[in-house]
Structures are given as C-alpha cells and as structure tokens.
Design an enzyme around this catalytic site. Sequence first.
Site, short mmCIF file in Angstrom:
data_model
loop_
_atom_site.label_atom_id
_atom_site.label_comp_id
_atom_site.label_asym_id
_atom_site.label_seq_id
_atom_site.Cartn_x
_atom_site.Cartn_y
_atom_site.Cartn_z
N ILE A 480 37.91 77.07 41.62
CA ILE A 480 38.09 76.24 40.16
C ILE A 480 38.33 77.31 38.84
O ILE A 480 38.83 77.21 38.17
CB ILE A 480 36.90 75.37 40.12
CG1 ILE A 480 36.89 74.18 41.16
CG2 ILE A 480 36.97 74.90 38.66
CD1 ILE A 480 35.61 73.57 41.09
N THR A 560 30.48 77.04 39.31
CA THR A 560 29.95 77.23 40.60
C THR A 560 29.34 75.92 41.19
O THR A 560 29.50 74.72 40.64
CB THR A 560 28.42 77.89 40.30
OG1 THR A 560 27.51 77.26 39.89
CG2 THR A 560 28.79 79.21 39.49
N LYS A 584 27.93 69.61 40.05
CA LYS A 584 26.85 68.37 39.98
C LYS A 584 25.52 68.63 39.97
O LYS A 584 24.83 67.51 39.89
CB LYS A 584 27.46 67.66 41.21
CG LYS A 584 28.88 67.05 40.93
CD LYS A 584 28.77 66.00 42.32
CE LYS A 584 29.58 66.49 43.48
NZ LYS A 584 31.07 67.18 43.26
N VAL A 614 32.09 63.77 38.49
CA VAL A 614 32.56 62.51 38.99
C VAL A 614 33.95 62.43 39.10
O VAL A 614 34.81 62.28 37.99
CB VAL A 614 31.87 61.46 38.49
CG1 VAL A 614 32.42 60.04 39.29
CG2 VAL A 614 30.45 61.60 38.50
N ALA A 616 36.57 64.71 39.82
CA ALA A 616 37.20 65.60 39.27
C ALA A 616 37.75 65.47 37.91
O ALA A 616 37.24 65.01 36.96
CB ALA A 616 38.34 66.17 40.25
N LEU A 618 39.53 62.83 36.66
CA LEU A 618 39.72 61.54 36.30
C LEU A 618 38.76 61.20 35.12
O LEU A 618 37.63 61.40 35.40
CB LEU A 618 39.33 60.64 37.69
CG LEU A 618 40.33 60.81 38.71
CD1 LEU A 618 40.03 59.78 39.85
CD2 LEU A 618 41.77 60.44 38.08
N GLY A 669 42.97 69.98 56.39
CA GLY A 669 42.02 70.54 55.53
C GLY A 669 41.44 69.49 54.69
O GLY A 669 41.17 70.05 53.35
N ASP A 683 27.78 63.65 49.15
CA ASP A 683 28.07 64.09 48.01
C ASP A 683 28.68 62.96 47.15
O ASP A 683 28.60 62.98 45.84
CB ASP A 683 29.68 64.85 48.24
CG ASP A 683 30.29 65.64 47.00
OD1 ASP A 683 29.60 66.35 46.14
OD2 ASP A 683 31.14 65.21 46.70
N LYS A 687 27.50 61.42 43.23
CA LYS A 687 28.39 60.96 41.93
C LYS A 687 27.73 59.78 41.41
O LYS A 687 27.72 59.39 40.32
CB LYS A 687 29.89 61.05 42.65
CG LYS A 687 30.43 62.09 42.78
CD LYS A 687 31.84 62.07 43.50
CE LYS A 687 32.22 63.63 43.97
NZ LYS A 687 33.42 63.38 44.87
#
Length: 822
Positions: A480, A560, A584, A614, A616, A618, A669, A683, A687
């Site tokens: 990132i 991070t 997050k 939440v 990325a 969007l 992937g 995960d 969110k």
Amino acid sequence: MKIYKFGGTSLGTAGRIKKVADILAGATQKEKIVVVVSAIHRVTDLLLDSATKACIGESSYRTTLEELDHLHLSIASELFSGHLLDEVSAAIRAELSYLNNIVQGVFLLRELSEKSLALVMSFGERISARIVSACLQERGMASFSLDARELIVTDANYADAMVDMHASELQIKKRLASVSSIEGVPVVTGFIAAAPDGTVTTLGRGGSDYTASILGAALSASEIWIWTDVDGFFSADPKRVRDARILPYISYAEAMELSHAGARVLHPLAVQPAMKAGIPLLIKNSFNLAAQGTRIEKATLPELSRPLPVTGLSSINNIVLLNMSGSGMVGVPGIASRIFSCLARHRINIIFISQASSEQSITLAINPAQAAKAKKILEEEFNGEIGSRQIDHLLIRRNLAMIAVVGNNMSGHPGVSAQLFETLGKNGINVIAVAQGANEMNISLVIESHDEDKALNCIHESFFLSQRKVHLFIAGTGTIAKSLISQISAHRLNLQQDNDLDVVVCGMANTRQIALDDNGLDLDNWQELLQPRVEHPGIEGYLQLIRERNLHNTIFVDCTASAKVAEIYPDLLLANISIVTANKLGMAGPWPLYRSIREAQRKSNARFLCETNVGAGLPIINTLHDLKNSGDKILSIEGVLSGTLSFIFNELRKGGKFSDIVRRAQEAGYTEPDPRDDLSGADFARKFLILGRELGFTLEYGDVVCESLVPPEYQGEMAVPEFLDRLSSVDAWYSETAEKAASEGMTIAYAGEIREGKATIGVKRVPLSSPIAGLSGSENMVVFTTERYRVTPLVVRGPGAGAEVTAGGVFADILRIASYLV
Ligand code: ADP
Ligand code: ASP
Ligand code: MG
C-alpha cells in the site's frame, strides 16, 4: 559619504576579512566611506563566556581566553607579514594581556559587575577595528582605527547604555566632520561607547548597527549600509523559515517593529537615528555582492505599496511572562502605572503587555534574566494588596517565545488576525497571550518555545505563499505504501500547479528501517534512502522523531496492519498530528482504544480519516457519515465486504463445488496464503464492527455474530493442502443449500448486516432481486437502507481490495485533511 558596517558574520575568517577589504577598496574609489566593525564572529560570545566562567570560579575561563588569543593571532598571521604582522600582533597581544588581567581579577574576586563586563566585552571590537584597518593598509590604502569611546557618549548603564545623542553628535562632528579632508579610511569600533566619566559602556548585543546609524546621522551620510551574511531583510529569519523571501523595500516603521520583535539582522535602535535624519539604511550581503539587498526608508515610495497585508514575521525565542491578577485590580486606576514605573526604575525592559477589558489581570513579557528581580520588586510594590488578597501572588511562566506579525498594510485590513489564529489553531499551537496596538501594524503573540519554528513556518506559509505544504510521515513500506508513494509522485506536480498544494513525504519507516528528510524524500528513490533503525526503535521512536520535528501541517499515514501502530493514534491526535489510516486495528481494536481515539479527536484540532478501513477505496465510511450528519436515519446496512468470499459465492451461484472454487480462488491469489483466514470471516467481521461503531453502537469484536466457513474440526494446526483436500466434505451441503434457495427464487451469499445495533455475518439467503445477488467477480458492496433511501436503498459497489485502490483511498483522505489544514 556612506557608512559601511560589517557584522561579525562578515569578519569570521581571514578570507572573509580580505573580502571586506575588497569591498572597501572598490567603494572608497567612488566616495568617502566611514567603516564600522563588530567583533570577529563568535568573539563577543567568548568574551562573555570567559567572564561568566571566571565569576563563578570555573578555571576553564583560561581555555576560553586562549581560544580568543589563538583566533585573533591566527587571523593576523594569515592576513599580514613582516613589519605589519609584528605591529598588529603586538597590538593584539597587548589588548589580550590586559583582558587577561581583568578576567583574572574577576576570577579572584568572584565578582562581575556590569561595568567590568562591559569592559571585557569591549575587547572584541577594539581588536577587530585594528585588524580591518591594518588589512586596508596592507592593500596600500590609508586607514586608521578609531575607538568609539571617543565618539559616542552614553549614560552609565553599562550593558545597555542609553546614548546621549546631542553629546555624541558633537563628539563625532569634532572628530570626523571634516571626513572628506581626513586622510585615510576610519575604521570605527561598533558596539562600544563611553560614559561621561570615560568608562566603557556597550550598546547592547548587536549594537554595532546602532553605532553605524548614530554615526551616519551625525555625519549626514547619504546612506548607511549594513553588511551581513544574508541577502537582506527577509519576511522571516531565513535560517528558520526556509521559504522566507527577501523584502526589497521596507519602511522604517516596519523595520523597527520587526527588529524590536527579534529580527536580529538589525539592532532595534538602529532605525531611529537614520529615520530622524532621513537617511536610507541598506542591508547587504558581504557573501553575495550581486544580491540587491533591502532598502529601509520612509513608507512613501510607490514600491512600498505591496499587495500583502503582512510584511514580515519575527520572534524572540526566550521570554518570560509575568501575570498579575486579582479582583482588587478591577476599576482601580493607577495599577498599570505603578507596575510600569516600578519596572522602569529598575531598568527592566517590558517586551510585551496585554490586558483584557475586565482589568482582572495584566500580563507582561520580559527577558528571563530579569524575571526573578521583576517578581521581587513587583511583590514589594504591591505588598499591601497581596497581603489583603486584593491581588494574587505574581505568576511567572517560562520557556515561552513571542512572535510578531508586522505590516504597514495590516491597518484596516480585516481578516489578518482571523487567518493568523486559524492557522495556529489547526496546527495545535496554543496562544498564551496576545497584543495588538491601535496602529494595527503589529500583532504579537506568546506561545510555548518549542512551537516557535512551527508557528513561524505555518504563519509564513499562510500569509506569503500561494503554495501550501503538508508533511507526511508514513508508517509501513509494504504494497500500500509503495502504491501510495508512486501515486503521490505521479500527481505531485499537478497538485502543485492546480491546487497550490505540495505534498511532501518527510518520513517512511517500517520496524527495521527509516528514512527522514524534512525537505521531502526523493519519491523515485525512497527505498535506497531507508537506513537501519538504530536509535528511536518501535513506533514510539518514530512518534518521538515526528514530534521533535514539530513540522506544521503534519499528517501521519498508517499503511501497516499493526495493532501497536494503531495504539498510538490517541497520542498522535493529542499532539495535534492528523492521521490517515488504512490499518483497521484502531477502529476495530478493543472498545477502549476506539473510544480513546474518538475522545482524542474531539480534544484535538487534528483530523482522523480511515475511509480505507472498510471496502478499500470505496466511499463507505464517508457515505455513512454524510447520511448521519445530514439527518437521515440509517435503518440497516447490509453488504459483502470480502473480495474472496464475494468471489466464492458468486461462482457458487453459477454452479460448481465449494472446495474447487476455494482452490481456484487460492491459486488465482484471491485469498490469503491460508484461505481459512478469509473463510473464518474475521476480517469481514471487523469491517462490520467499524460500521456498527460509526453508527453509534457500543460494540466489541465479540458482539459481532460471525459464522465461520471453516468447519470446527479443520481449524487450528492442519496444513493448507490437507485442509483443501478435506474441504470437499462440505461441498454437498453448499450445493444443496444453493439449489434449494434457487428453487425458491433466492440465492445464498456470505453477507453481513447491521440492524438495531446487532451485527451478524454469515451465509444468508437473499432474494435474487437483491443487489447482493447481482455481484460478480470479487466485488464488494454495501447497501444502506435509510429513511430517505427506503424504497431503493443506496448502494456502493466496486472493488473492495487491492493496493492501488486502497492507496488511492488513502491519498484521497490525505487531500481531504490537506484541504482542511491549508
Ligand atoms: P551580523 O554579525 O552581520 O551583525 P547577525 O547575526 O547579527 O549578523 O544578523 C544576521 C542574521 O539575522 C541572519 O543570519 C539571520 O539569521 C538573522 N535574521 C533574523 N531575522 C531576519 C530577517 N527577517 N531577515 C534577515 N535575517 C534575519
Ligand atoms: N559584537 C557585538 C555582539 O556580538 C555587537 C555586534 O555584533 O553588533 O553583540
Ligand atoms: Mg548583528
């Protein structure tokens, strides 16, 4: 005739003195010049140091004196040879041996009066005038050194003597009036003068400028040139404010205000004699003759009509505030007059005064060296009132700085203070006291010393530069961060040109390495700049480095996934550092952390944005806030917030075995290395936890009901290939459930929902007409059903993961904060 004054900075080395001689050789060809010199660079400080050490019995004063010997004699031996060298060295030795005796006397007596100190401090100029004049002789020019004790008469206030202008003018005229007929260039000692009884006095630190101005006025010079080490008078001290700009013209009044408030380039009193006599003062750089310099004169020139309200800033970096307050001061006439006359009697200079209209308190700023004395004498003066509790004990506050914002054009120009205080406020700089005179030329404010540079820089940027800066410190150097840097690098020029915004990346750090540069790291080369982290380890160490820098408009960017980093968010916010985070673990961390982030945010002027937590890039959290803040009521939020799970269920809808699809997703992937990390829904649950909290519910992670897609017996230590093999055991269940749902016009999806404060995540049956049933690939989606969007819910849909889109979201958050800050 002109006066040329050379400061210590222009006389630092033999080479510099030769340059001064070059300047004089050129100038004296054209007209008569009277030269004024300061002591050689650092010499006055060393003299002061030797005497203060001697006074407290520190024998190291001898080393300081030896340093003075060495400094002067080595310059002489570089400049001169033969007979002239012998002569100058002998003169220097004689002066220094006299100095030695005096300082030894101070050492023996452990006593240093202002009178003796003035004598000690006078040696710098006495020697430098000899050296400069000899240097001119060396060039074949006639020259002689002249001790200003013969010229300037003062009172007997030795350290900061008051000049008797009339007496001095007579003396100067007597000695130099026929200057045009005098043979040779006079080199006059700056800074020093004499009391009526002939004892040495000094004009205060930096006083050689004042000497030059007094001489210029008395001799009706056409101009007074102050030669120093910068290109002129700047809008702020160029050594502290990188973007300070040169001021080609300023008025006497502006120069006076700025120098009184700490602009060391000119002694505060130096303007007066020149102004009275109508002589222009010029500030010139002896290191850069090509620079035009600054002209200081009456404010009537058309050039002086600048468009900007503020001309410049200056600061005094060590002041003390005295605060006198008490109900007994209200409406009682004469209190201020008693304070001022009592301080004046003891020659305590007041730098700043502020009193609010309630008259409950008066605040004064003075030099720290005089603070204890001032407190004592004021408490004596108001002993009666303090005894009867009409006035409280005097409060002293130390480690403060005063900043002055100065400009002729500030008068009648609304909005200057608003802009000033807004800039300071957004940078978390607390203003302790303020003063503005009715001439509106100067707004002075007192702040904590450690904020001085930050304040100067942000005020300067706000008033002088169209282009504003934000300083980024990035944590994390993974995918990132990499994408973010390349996006900033690609777009920086556009932002500079179109938005007048410069995004400066000042720091990058991971747990092992760090790169820092206040001027901005090279974004095309940052990986090579990373150095091993030796000092300041951990995120606390990084925070400490960021705080030490104390740059204005600072944003911390967390790229991070570390809980430790998230834990420092409250500290960052309380230090008024804004945060943009893709991590997050703050917003979805334990409730106490979430709460302390929100509390810190309320207390601080800094901003905190976490849009990418939440979905990325969007716009989900922003949309939620917009709906809430605009008074809509959010009835429920449903959605798919995992690209992997979205892919699996979208494929399942087309037919196929669950375990095959998981295997395909892993091979492509789309999953974490261990697909169970996605299948557990953890995960995803985080969110929804964040969304729930942002809706205003008190939720812990454990409150989110989350159905794991990993059968309990396959959790734990089982290797990934074995897990994938065994997963076929659940294929039949998924196929049957999907088929059953389809036969009823429904489909299954792994989705989350928040309704009435309850968050649940798991395999749900949704109607085929639901937006969730229409997802494809690994898309994310959030569906807001609100009072306004009840019939057709508001849907946000798109890719909800990936370094590029996440970095894009982080960048957008950075720009949002930037537009608030600048
Ligand atoms: P000199 O020895 O030549 O008298 P000083 O150190 O007294 O030199 O003054 C020059 C210094 O004043 C500069 O090096 C600069 O750092 C400082 N300074 C402070 N404010 C200003 C300003 N507004 N413009 C220019 N210089 C400034
Ligand atoms: N030498 C003196 C000082 O350092 C005076 C001057 O530089 O103007 O303060
Ligand atoms: Mg100076």
